[in-house]
Design a protein around this motif. Structure first.
Motif, PDB file in Angstrom:
ATOM      1  N   ILE A  59      -5.015   5.079   2.500  1.00 15.06           N
ATOM      2  CA  ILE A  59      -6.059   4.543   3.402  1.00 15.06           C
ATOM      3  C   ILE A  59      -5.453   3.768   4.575  1.00 15.06           C
ATOM      4  O   ILE A  59      -5.223   2.894   5.121  1.00 15.06           O
ATOM      5  CB  ILE A  59      -7.143   4.480   3.743  1.00 15.06           C
ATOM      6  CG1 ILE A  59      -7.659   6.102   3.036  1.00 15.06           C
ATOM      7  CG2 ILE A  59      -8.150   3.954   4.223  1.00 15.06           C
ATOM      8  CD1 ILE A  59      -9.082   6.288   2.483  1.00 15.06           C
ATOM      9  N   GLY A  60      -4.901   2.189   3.270  1.00 11.51           N
ATOM     10  CA  GLY A  60      -4.773   0.761   3.080  1.00 11.51           C
ATOM     11  C   GLY A  60      -3.753   0.836   4.597  1.00 11.51           C
ATOM     12  O   GLY A  60      -3.773  -0.489   5.046  1.00 11.51           O
ATOM     13  N   ILE A  61      -2.621   1.481   4.338  1.00 15.11           N
ATOM     14  CA  ILE A  61      -1.258   1.204   5.504  1.00 15.11           C
ATOM     15  C   ILE A  61      -2.451   1.531   6.334  1.00 15.11           C
ATOM     16  O   ILE A  61      -1.512   1.015   7.442  1.00 15.11           O
ATOM     17  CB  ILE A  61      -0.467   2.983   4.964  1.00 15.11           C
ATOM     18  CG1 ILE A  61       0.439   3.305   3.705  1.00 15.11           C
ATOM     19  CG2 ILE A  61       0.337   3.000   5.515  1.00 15.11           C
ATOM     20  CD1 ILE A  61       0.622   4.345   3.043  1.00 15.11           C
ATOM     21  N   PHE A  62      -3.071   1.914   7.180  1.00 12.31           N
ATOM     22  CA  PHE A  62      -3.553   1.802   8.370  1.00 12.31           C
ATOM     23  C   PHE A  62      -4.488   0.958   8.742  1.00 12.31           C
ATOM     24  O   PHE A  62      -4.707   1.103   9.645  1.00 12.31           O
ATOM     25  CB  PHE A  62      -3.888   3.510   8.787  1.00 12.31           C
ATOM     26  CG  PHE A  62      -2.979   4.493   8.267  1.00 12.31           C
ATOM     27  CD1 PHE A  62      -2.350   4.933   9.194  1.00 12.31           C
ATOM     28  CD2 PHE A  62      -2.871   5.252   6.699  1.00 12.31           C
ATOM     29  CE1 PHE A  62      -1.172   5.752   9.053  1.00 12.31           C
ATOM     30  CE2 PHE A  62      -2.457   6.041   6.878  1.00 12.31           C
ATOM     31  CZ  PHE A  62      -1.000   6.732   7.985  1.00 12.31           C
ATOM     32  N   PHE A 110       0.846  -1.471   0.291  1.00 12.52           N
ATOM     33  CA  PHE A 110       0.227  -0.219   0.379  1.00 12.52           C
ATOM     34  C   PHE A 110       0.617   1.141  -0.067  1.00 12.52           C
ATOM     35  O   PHE A 110       0.398   2.593  -1.001  1.00 12.52           O
ATOM     36  CB  PHE A 110      -0.917   0.114   0.849  1.00 12.52           C
ATOM     37  CG  PHE A 110      -2.009  -0.496   1.161  1.00 12.52           C
ATOM     38  CD1 PHE A 110      -2.849  -0.455  -0.146  1.00 12.52           C
ATOM     39  CD2 PHE A 110      -2.239  -1.815   1.920  1.00 12.52           C
ATOM     40  CE1 PHE A 110      -4.172  -1.311  -0.291  1.00 12.52           C
ATOM     41  CE2 PHE A 110      -3.303  -2.573   1.838  1.00 12.52           C
ATOM     42  CZ  PHE A 110      -4.278  -2.229   0.093  1.00 12.52           C
ATOM     43  N   LYS A 111       1.837   0.986   0.429  1.00  9.89           N
ATOM     44  CA  LYS A 111       3.097   2.140   0.927  1.00  9.89           C
ATOM     45  C   LYS A 111       2.938   2.600  -0.630  1.00  9.89           C
ATOM     46  O   LYS A 111       3.499   4.145  -1.316  1.00  9.89           O
ATOM     47  CB  LYS A 111       4.460   1.763   1.314  1.00  9.89           C
ATOM     48  CG  LYS A 111       3.612   2.104   2.785  1.00  9.89           C
ATOM     49  CD  LYS A 111       5.094   1.501   4.464  1.00  9.89           C
ATOM     50  CE  LYS A 111       4.569   1.116   5.684  1.00  9.89           C
ATOM     51  NZ  LYS A 111       5.919   0.666   6.098  1.00  9.89           N
ATOM     52  N   LEU A 112       4.272   1.588  -1.494  1.00  8.68           N
ATOM     53  CA  LEU A 112       4.583   1.653  -2.490  1.00  8.68           C
ATOM     54  C   LEU A 112       3.541   2.643  -4.032  1.00  8.68           C
ATOM     55  O   LEU A 112       3.306   3.004  -4.783  1.00  8.68           O
ATOM     56  CB  LEU A 112       4.679   0.560  -3.370  1.00  8.68           C
ATOM     57  CG  LEU A 112       5.993  -0.116  -4.208  1.00  8.68           C
ATOM     58  CD1 LEU A 112       7.138   1.488  -4.307  1.00  8.68           C
ATOM     59  CD2 LEU A 112       6.513  -0.577  -4.424  1.00  8.68           C
ATOM     60  N   LEU A 113       1.635   1.672  -3.774  1.00 10.49           N
ATOM     61  CA  LEU A 113       1.084   1.886  -4.680  1.00 10.49           C
ATOM     62  C   LEU A 113       0.686   3.350  -4.242  1.00 10.49           C
ATOM     63  O   LEU A 113       0.321   4.425  -5.309  1.00 10.49           O
ATOM     64  CB  LEU A 113      -0.054   1.268  -4.523  1.00 10.49           C
ATOM     65  CG  LEU A 113      -0.345  -0.099  -4.308  1.00 10.49           C
ATOM     66  CD1 LEU A 113      -1.245  -1.221  -3.463  1.00 10.49           C
ATOM     67  CD2 LEU A 113      -0.204   0.020  -5.927  1.00 10.49           C
TER      68      LEU A 113
END
Length: 462
Positions: free
Chosen positions: A416-419, A306-309
């Motif tokens: 948002i997915g990171i969290f 998710f960070k990379l995305l």
């Protein structure tokens, strides 16, 4: 596209009970025959029907190839392997342009389809004759081996028997075989439930109409599909990932359709098709590969994906936005190429999340529904919507800038997915309900031991 969207969930659902190698063989066979039919088409509707069937064939790969690659890739290189697979899409576009042009100009357009079908035919045969590997999370469905179902659907005998038990066992997949194997397992424990089970099977097969049995099997498969869909829709990580993917694909789809037109109108490119096509192909190949290797270097986790995305989509979108602000054609091409390189880095990570945020048995359906969603809500409506915006604004630069801003909501969704609380479920035991008998029937085909050996081992352990 219609055939692809309709058939993808079907292949995904069947993958839980039919070996994926056999399903891919069926898909490639349909693809080969449909491509051959394209060469013999005589009007628009005939070629449209054949192209729809081509999509059906492609659907077998959409849902099954990525989980198979994920199963066999080294743990530290899973995203890189996925990236290499998805890199073949832009590479295929490039080869297709060259191949179609050469064959079409020298022999005629029909030969382009015929040669493709001939080249693919051996691979379709291999899908049936090669000793297949079992997909992680797949399991044997007793409903598929009832006497009536095999009578009604002879192909089920080929697909299930060839896919889930060793081909050298020499046993026909019949009611008596199944019951006798169950009896072998249970006898050592002094149990006599098998007799009642056998009687129950015989009673059902002799009294219930075959149509009723087939209807119950179809209903069971449909209810299982609805149950799996509910589980996917309740998975926050999966939903967030797909929502971001839809917004991302909304832009990419419109770029591929309207990009050359915008380039010609804004920068007066005489060969806009070749320029946009070349940038997309080169950046698609390099960016897809880079995204996979970078995530593996970061350690392939859902959070890192998710960070990379989010980072690559945001920065890549900013470069593409800045490109359309440039008055110079060369400045535009430089910035747009960098932006495309970054946004295409998402292909490996986004599919890695689809595969690892769900339990193994749901991976084919996860990939299938992701594909269906990004097309139905992404690139399919984006092209006509951008056309409507342009008809009202009548300024391609402004229209392109508006379209490019959609990259930023995509990046925000993935951010948002990171969290979110994410767990890699690749090693999760996905089928807790599978009995010991079913596990025996689904022994991995990489093992040299036969099904009979596995059954005898279970008997000794009992």
């Amino acid at each position: 596209m219609v055939g692809l969207l309709l058939a993808s969930p079907i292949f995904a659902s069947l993958a839980k009970s039919v070996n994926p190698f056999r399903l891919i063989g069926v898909g490639l066979s349909v693809w080969t025959l449909a491509t051959l039919g394209c060469g013999f088409s005589f009007n628009f509707w005939s070629i449209a029907a054949c192209r729809m069937l081509v999509g059906v064939g492609e659907a077998s790969f959409i849902s099954l190839a990525a989980p198979f690659i994920d199963d066999n890739a080294p743990a530290a290189q899973k995203t890189a392997w996925l990236a290499i697979f998805y890199m073949c899409i832009p590479a295929g576009y490039a080869i297709g342009y060259v191949y179609g042009g050469l064959v079409g100009s020298h022999f005629g357009w029909r030969y382009a389809f015929w040669v493709e079908a001939i080249v693919m035919f051996p691979f379709a045969i291999l899908g049936f004759v090669m000793k297949p590997l079992q997909l992680k999370g797949a399991h044997f469905s007793p409903a598929l081996i009832s006497c009536s179902s095999l009578t009604l659907f002879p192909i089920a005998n080929l697909l299930v028997h060839a896919g889930f038990v060793p081909t050298d066992s020499g046993k026909a997949l019949t009611l008596e075989t199944v019951v006798s194997e169950v009896q072998d397992v249970e006898t050592s424990n002094g149990k006599d439930e098998v007799l009642s089970l056998k009687a129950e099977f015989r009673d059902k097969s002799s009294h219930e109409p075959s149509k009723s049995n087939s209807a119950s099997i179809i209903l069971d498969q449909f209810l299982r599909f609805l149950k799996d869909m509910k589980e996917l829709l309740l998975d926050k990580v999966y939903v967030v990932n797909v929502l971001g993917y839809i917004a991302y694909n909304f832009v990419i789809g419109a770029y591929s359709y309207w990009g050359p037109k915008a380039g010609y109108s804004i920068y007066h490119m005489t060969n806009a098709d070749m320029i946009f096509g070349g940038i997309t192909v080169v950046c698609g190949i390099l960016g897809t590969l880079a995204g996979g290797f970078v995530l593996d270097f970061m350690t392939n986790t859902i959070s890192n994906a998710f960070k990379l995305l989010s980072i690559t989509t945001f920065i890549g979108g900013a470069f593409c936005f800045g490109a359309f602000l440039f008055r110079s054609q060369y400045g535009f091409l430089a910035l747009f190429a960098i932006g495309e390189l970054l946004v295409f880095a998402t292909q490996g990570p986004v599919n890695y999340v689809c595969l690892h945020c769900v339990k193994p048995s749901l991976r084919p359906l996860s990939m299938a529904m992701s594909t269906v969603a990004i097309h139905i809500f992404g690139d399919v409506p984006s092209s006509p919507l951008v056309g409507v915006v342009q008809d009202n604004i009548k300024n391609w630069r402004t229209t392109a800038l508006i379209l490019t801003t959609v990259f930023f909501p995509a990046a925000a969704i993935w951010f948002i997915g990171i969290f979110l609380h994410s767990v890699d479920r690749y090693n999760e035991d996905s089928e807790h309900e599978v009995s010991s008998v079913e596990r025996t029937s689904t022994a991995p085909l990489l093992e040299e031991s036969t099904a009979e050996t596995s059954i005898s081992h279970q008997s000794q352990e009992g």
